[in-house]
Write a protein that holds these residues in place. Structure first.
Motif, PDB file in Angstrom:
ATOM      1  N   GLY A 377     -89.986  35.121  33.838  1.00 54.40           N
ATOM      2  CA  GLY A 377     -91.004  36.164  33.853  1.00 54.40           C
ATOM      3  C   GLY A 377     -91.625  36.498  32.512  1.00 54.40           C
ATOM      4  O   GLY A 377     -92.856  36.395  32.351  1.00 54.40           O
ATOM      5  N   PRO A 378     -90.841  36.928  31.513  1.00 54.55           N
ATOM      6  CA  PRO A 378     -91.438  37.326  30.235  1.00 54.55           C
ATOM      7  C   PRO A 378     -92.219  36.197  29.573  1.00 54.55           C
ATOM      8  O   PRO A 378     -93.279  36.435  28.975  1.00 54.55           O
ATOM      9  CB  PRO A 378     -90.227  37.733  29.390  1.00 54.55           C
ATOM     10  CG  PRO A 378     -89.165  38.064  30.367  1.00 54.55           C
ATOM     11  CD  PRO A 378     -89.389  37.148  31.531  1.00 54.55           C
ATOM     12  N   TYR A 379     -91.719  34.986  29.675  1.00 55.28           N
ATOM     13  CA  TYR A 379     -92.385  33.856  29.036  1.00 55.28           C
ATOM     14  C   TYR A 379     -93.690  33.515  29.758  1.00 55.28           C
ATOM     15  O   TYR A 379     -94.698  33.176  29.112  1.00 55.28           O
ATOM     16  CB  TYR A 379     -91.431  32.657  29.021  1.00 55.28           C
ATOM     17  CG  TYR A 379     -90.077  33.018  28.457  1.00 55.28           C
ATOM     18  CD1 TYR A 379     -89.908  33.230  27.089  1.00 55.28           C
ATOM     19  CD2 TYR A 379     -88.981  33.210  29.304  1.00 55.28           C
ATOM     20  CE1 TYR A 379     -88.671  33.594  26.576  1.00 55.28           C
ATOM     21  CE2 TYR A 379     -87.745  33.572  28.806  1.00 55.28           C
ATOM     22  CZ  TYR A 379     -87.593  33.773  27.440  1.00 55.28           C
ATOM     23  OH  TYR A 379     -86.372  34.152  26.936  1.00 55.28           O
ATOM     24  N   ALA A 380     -93.661  33.630  31.086  1.00 46.68           N
ATOM     25  CA  ALA A 380     -94.892  33.401  31.852  1.00 46.68           C
ATOM     26  C   ALA A 380     -95.930  34.468  31.526  1.00 46.68           C
ATOM     27  O   ALA A 380     -97.119  34.170  31.345  1.00 46.68           O
ATOM     28  CB  ALA A 380     -94.578  33.408  33.353  1.00 46.68           C
ATOM     29  N   GLY A 381     -95.472  35.720  31.444  1.00 46.38           N
ATOM     30  CA  GLY A 381     -96.386  36.806  31.108  1.00 46.38           C
ATOM     31  C   GLY A 381     -97.008  36.614  29.737  1.00 46.38           C
ATOM     32  O   GLY A 381     -98.220  36.804  29.551  1.00 46.38           O
ATOM     33  N   PHE A 382     -96.181  36.234  28.758  1.00 45.22           N
ATOM     34  CA  PHE A 382     -96.688  36.015  27.399  1.00 45.22           C
ATOM     35  C   PHE A 382     -97.666  34.852  27.378  1.00 45.22           C
ATOM     36  O   PHE A 382     -98.733  34.933  26.744  1.00 45.22           O
ATOM     37  CB  PHE A 382     -95.524  35.741  26.447  1.00 45.22           C
ATOM     38  CG  PHE A 382     -95.959  35.448  25.041  1.00 45.22           C
ATOM     39  CD1 PHE A 382     -96.370  36.477  24.202  1.00 45.22           C
ATOM     40  CD2 PHE A 382     -95.977  34.141  24.562  1.00 45.22           C
ATOM     41  CE1 PHE A 382     -96.784  36.207  22.906  1.00 45.22           C
ATOM     42  CE2 PHE A 382     -96.392  33.868  23.269  1.00 45.22           C
ATOM     43  CZ  PHE A 382     -96.795  34.911  22.442  1.00 45.22           C
ATOM     44  N   PHE A 383     -97.345  33.781  28.084  1.00 42.87           N
ATOM     45  CA  PHE A 383     -98.221  32.605  28.126  1.00 42.87           C
ATOM     46  C   PHE A 383     -99.576  32.964  28.734  1.00 42.87           C
ATOM     47  O   PHE A 383    -100.631  32.555  28.228  1.00 42.87           O
ATOM     48  CB  PHE A 383     -97.542  31.492  28.926  1.00 42.87           C
ATOM     49  CG  PHE A 383     -98.367  30.245  29.051  1.00 42.87           C
ATOM     50  CD1 PHE A 383     -98.568  29.411  27.958  1.00 42.87           C
ATOM     51  CD2 PHE A 383     -98.948  29.901  30.271  1.00 42.87           C
ATOM     52  CE1 PHE A 383     -99.343  28.265  28.078  1.00 42.87           C
ATOM     53  CE2 PHE A 383     -99.716  28.759  30.396  1.00 42.87           C
ATOM     54  CZ  PHE A 383     -99.913  27.926  29.291  1.00 42.87           C
ATOM     55  N   ILE A 384     -99.551  33.730  29.819  1.00 41.42           N
ATOM     56  CA  ILE A 384    -100.813  34.128  30.469  1.00 41.42           C
ATOM     57  C   ILE A 384    -101.637  35.015  29.544  1.00 41.42           C
ATOM     58  O   ILE A 384    -102.862  34.880  29.459  1.00 41.42           O
ATOM     59  CB  ILE A 384    -100.504  34.843  31.803  1.00 41.42           C
ATOM     60  CG1 ILE A 384     -99.986  33.826  32.818  1.00 41.42           C
ATOM     61  CG2 ILE A 384    -101.739  35.558  32.344  1.00 41.42           C
ATOM     62  CD1 ILE A 384     -99.377  34.438  34.049  1.00 41.42           C
ATOM     63  N   SER A 385    -100.976  35.921  28.827  1.00 40.79           N
ATOM     64  CA  SER A 385    -101.716  36.792  27.898  1.00 40.79           C
ATOM     65  C   SER A 385    -102.375  35.970  26.802  1.00 40.79           C
ATOM     66  O   SER A 385    -103.481  36.288  26.351  1.00 40.79           O
ATOM     67  CB  SER A 385    -100.784  37.849  27.298  1.00 40.79           C
ATOM     68  OG  SER A 385     -99.874  37.279  26.369  1.00 40.79           O
ATOM     69  N   MET A 386    -101.720  34.900  26.360  1.00 42.07           N
ATOM     70  CA  MET A 386    -102.304  34.044  25.334  1.00 42.07           C
ATOM     71  C   MET A 386    -103.478  33.229  25.881  1.00 42.07           C
ATOM     72  O   MET A 386    -104.435  32.932  25.154  1.00 42.07           O
ATOM     73  CB  MET A 386    -101.236  33.112  24.764  1.00 42.07           C
ATOM     74  CG  MET A 386    -100.211  33.806  23.879  1.00 42.07           C
ATOM     75  SD  MET A 386    -100.949  34.595  22.396  1.00 42.07           S
ATOM     76  CE  MET A 386    -101.036  36.328  22.932  1.00 42.07           C
ATOM     77  N   ILE A 387    -103.405  32.871  27.171  1.00 39.66           N
ATOM     78  CA  ILE A 387    -104.550  32.192  27.791  1.00 39.66           C
ATOM     79  C   ILE A 387    -105.762  33.129  27.807  1.00 39.66           C
ATOM     80  O   ILE A 387    -106.885  32.731  27.479  1.00 39.66           O
ATOM     81  CB  ILE A 387    -104.203  31.729  29.222  1.00 39.66           C
ATOM     82  CG1 ILE A 387    -103.166  30.599  29.174  1.00 39.66           C
ATOM     83  CG2 ILE A 387    -105.465  31.267  29.955  1.00 39.66           C
ATOM     84  CD1 ILE A 387    -102.697  30.146  30.538  1.00 39.66           C
ATOM     85  N   VAL A 388    -105.531  34.385  28.184  1.00 34.56           N
ATOM     86  CA  VAL A 388    -106.610  35.375  28.195  1.00 34.56           C
ATOM     87  C   VAL A 388    -107.165  35.562  26.781  1.00 34.56           C
ATOM     88  O   VAL A 388    -108.376  35.716  26.582  1.00 34.56           O
ATOM     89  CB  VAL A 388    -106.103  36.719  28.757  1.00 34.56           C
ATOM     90  CG1 VAL A 388    -107.183  37.792  28.648  1.00 34.56           C
ATOM     91  CG2 VAL A 388    -105.654  36.562  30.205  1.00 34.56           C
ATOM     92  N   PHE A 389    -106.277  35.522  25.798  1.00 35.64           N
ATOM     93  CA  PHE A 389    -106.655  35.760  24.402  1.00 35.64           C
ATOM     94  C   PHE A 389    -107.229  34.517  23.726  1.00 35.64           C
ATOM     95  O   PHE A 389    -107.833  34.606  22.656  1.00 35.64           O
ATOM     96  CB  PHE A 389    -105.413  36.239  23.640  1.00 35.64           C
ATOM     97  CG  PHE A 389    -105.656  36.584  22.203  1.00 35.64           C
ATOM     98  CD1 PHE A 389    -106.541  37.599  21.837  1.00 35.64           C
ATOM     99  CD2 PHE A 389    -104.996  35.889  21.196  1.00 35.64           C
ATOM    100  CE1 PHE A 389    -106.758  37.913  20.505  1.00 35.64           C
ATOM    101  CE2 PHE A 389    -105.201  36.197  19.853  1.00 35.64           C
ATOM    102  CZ  PHE A 389    -106.079  37.216  19.503  1.00 35.64           C
TER     103      PHE A 389
END
Length: 674
Positions: A377-389
């Protein structure tokens, strides 16, 4: 005969054909002293039934405020010229006035006051007040300053304002009976938002330099910008697409985002503790000076606070859901939602990165949440936030990482580790000012006292690390007062949970202390909206940076029109703030330019400049009383200098305007990117 012709004919009949000595004496007196139509009847009613009349007057004054604000907005929308400015030979008995004609605010305010009484009860006093309102409306026609349709429109505005105010009052009564915090918050946010819309539309504050510069960004949409991510430009573009290139079009989303931030803290507080905690925290968002200002000014902090609160809410949902056995066995898709929210926050302001730090610290210190480290979960969330960024990263990679260099300069990294007691005390003093001293101390106590339980640790991790970082950073260099903004969101929840929940049963001293903290915050916020009440000297007035721009834009526009007859003209400044304000406030919103005379880089230097405008004339504007620099003196065949005192809210802001002829070219100085 058309409706305008009927309106004019009726005006001429009432204004001239009914002319007589009695009306000539009474109507000007009535139109200048509207209270004469109401005061005798109010006194009579007050002597008969004090309490009920007091409530009626209070609600009636709210109705008048609503009617007056609505009338001012409608005047500017219709922009109808008064009859005394367009018709000759009329019976004009008072000054014509500079405002527009429709609707008549005298009529709207008078009917708002009278109809409020009528809606509460139908008695002789109510009908007498209604007759007084009609007399006030007639007086505006008779003295020659309004058409009959202006008065009719004003009366409709007043009646509507009275009806809305009475509905709000009855709603408030119901809230008091039911003790409903959710309804109380809804009513509060509606009233605050109505005030803010009125405040924006009546224009006591010009656009701040930051708002004007972000508006310039919104005219040139991109994946990112020199100093910030693109979110603020997208939001302003959306607002102005609907409401035009106006102050309202830029700022309306600040009002919306402030409401949404309060609602998020209310829901989070309700889930952490109870409705009362959530209500108090949501209320603090609206009355604490540091937060309330971003309910009117749309800078990056308005959406930043919203995305921080949204991410905080989603993260708490994950923490809560993770306590259930069934949630531990499968991937929780709330991590995806959190990743999107955090990524949007990063597109708004890069200090959203503190959210990741705070979340990591909570998962580290909270025994039950440590299991998240072993899940996807946390790693997926961080990865998605970086895609948005990622658009920001790609944009910077193509431009030599200018934002990274700028941020390093803002953080004083090149200066190395130095100790600065001055900047430390300046930052600490600024926090006491924008949060207020009592509340600042009580938030700290509440966070410490609640730290032992899980919810308290949650709030501590999302507050103290942010504030502490900037306190420590201030020892090394200057830190702006708003940089620790988001650290107080969790602090508000802690304060509300520790002090507000059991306030009735607390000791007298504690009650006085807590209420004093809330009252002090409210008072400071009121004076922040109306600084003229303090009559501060210009150097101490924080709103001086929002004064004089509209006046300057009008003056520069007049000069532009004058010079345009002699050939093409461009407008520029040596300050990006001035260039941005001129672009907004000059008629037609022209493209303006910037010349760097030795300052750090800014967004204008990433856009096309005026280097190719050889032979063009120009208007060069700078702040204060300045002489032309040698570089610019050589760039033109000649320049004429004049000082301009921009007037705004009884403040005078000095500018120097140069009319320059025959641009010959200029060699731009190399500049640092930070």
């Amino acid at each position: 005969m058309s409706l305008p012709e009927i309106d004019t004919s009726l005006f001429l009949f009432l204004n001239m054909q009914l002319q007589n000595g009695l009306f000539d004496a009474v109507m000007p007196l009535l139109t200048k002293n509207v209270e004469l139509a109401f005061l005798p009847f109010i006194i009579w009613a007050f002597l008969k039934e004090k309490r009920k009349v007091f409530i009626n007057v209070f609600v009636a004054m709210l109705a008048v405020a609503l009617a007056d604000g609505s009338g001012l907005m409608l005047k500017n929308y219709f922009a109808r010229i008064r009859p005394c400015h367009t018709l000759e030979g009329i019976n004009l008995l008072v000054g014509c006035g500079k405002s527009f004609s429709m609707p008549s605010n005298h009529a709207s305010n008078a009917f708002a006051f009278a109809v409020t009484f009528l809606l509460f009860r139908r008695n002789a006093v109510s009908y007498a007040l209604l007759a007084g309102a009609a007399a006030v409306g007639f007086s505006r026609i008779y003295v020659g300053v309004h058409y009959p349709s202006d008065v009719a429109a004003g009366s409709l505005v007043g009646i509507s304002a009275a009806a809305v105010s009475v509905v709000f009052y009855k709603w408030a009564e119901n809230i008091y009976r039911e003790r409903s915090y959710s309804q109380a918050l809804a009513l509060l946010l509606i009233l605050v938002s109505m005030f803010r819309i009125y405040y924006i539309l009546t224009g006591p504050l010009d656009l701040s330099p930051d708002e004007a510069h972000y508006w310039e960004w919104s005219r040139r949409l991109d994946w990112s910008y020199y100093s910030k991510g693109p979110m603020i430009a997208y939001l302003i573009h959306a607002g102005t697409a609907v409401f035009g290139n106006t102050v309202f079009g830029i700022r309306i989303l600040a009002v919306v985002l402030s409401v949404l931030s309060s609602l998020l803290l209310f829901r989070l507080g309700r889930e952490l503790y109870d409705e009362r905690t959530g209500f108090a925290a949501a209320l603090l968002v609206q009355i604490v000076p540091l937060y309330s200002v971003y309910g009117i000014l749309l800078t990056i902090d308005s959406p930043f606070l919203f995305f921080w609160a949204l991410s905080l809410y989603f993260f708490y949902q994950l923490i809560k859901r993770g306590s259930h056995e069934e949630s531990r066995r499968s991937f929780d898709y709330y991590w995806i939602v959190l990743g999107v929210s955090a990524g949007l926050g990063m597109l708004t302001k890069y200090t959203m990165a503190f959210f990741y730090v705070s979340a990591f610290l909570f998962m580290l210190f909270d025994r039950e949440s440590r299991r998240f480290f072993a899940s996807a979960g946390p790693y997926a969330g961080f990865f998605i936030s970086m895609i948005v960024f990622s658009p920001v990263l790609l944009w910077n990679a193509a431009r030599g990482w200018v934002t990274v260099k700028h941020t390093a300069g803002q953080a004083h990294i090149a200066e190395g580790f130095v100790l600065s007691g001055r900047s430390f005390f300046e930052f600490l003093g600024s926090q006491l000012g924008v949060v207020t001293p009592l509340l600042f101390v009580l938030i700290g106590i509440a966070l410490w006292k609640l730290r032992k339980d899980r919810n308290g640790m949650f709030l501590l991790c999302f507050s103290v690390p942010v504030i502490a970082f900037f306190v420590l950073k201030s020892i090394q260099g200057k830190v702006q007062a708003n940089w620790a903004l988001t650290g107080y969101a969790a602090g508000f929840l802690a304060f509300s949970a520790f002090y507000i929940r059991g306030l009735e049963t607390a000791g007298r001293a504690r009650q006085v202390l807590v209420l004093s903290a809330l009252l002090l915050s409210l008072v400071v916020t009121v004076f922040a909206h109306f600084p003229h009440l303090l009559n501060l000297p210009p150097k101490m007035d924080p709103t001086i940076r929002l004064a004089g721009w509209k006046s300057l834009g009008k003056e520069a526009g007049n000069i532009y029109d004058e010079m345009s007859g002699q050939g093409p003209v461009f407008v520029f400044s040596d300050k990006y703030q001035v260039s941005s304000e001129l672009a907004f406030y000059m008629k037609g919103n022209p493209t303006t330019y910037y010349v760097n005379l030795g300052r750090r880089m800014n967004q204008y230097q990433l856009w096309p400049g005026f280097e190719g405008f050889l032979g063009h004339n120009a208007i060069y504007v700078t702040t204060g009383d300045k002489m032309l620099s040698d570089d610019l003196g050589k760039a033109f065949a000649g320049c004429e200098r004049r000082l301009f005192d921009a007037q705004s809210r009884k403040r005078t802001v000095k500018f120097t305007i140069f009319k320059c002829y025959d641009f010959r070219g200029i060699e731009m100085r190399p500049v640092e990117t930070f």
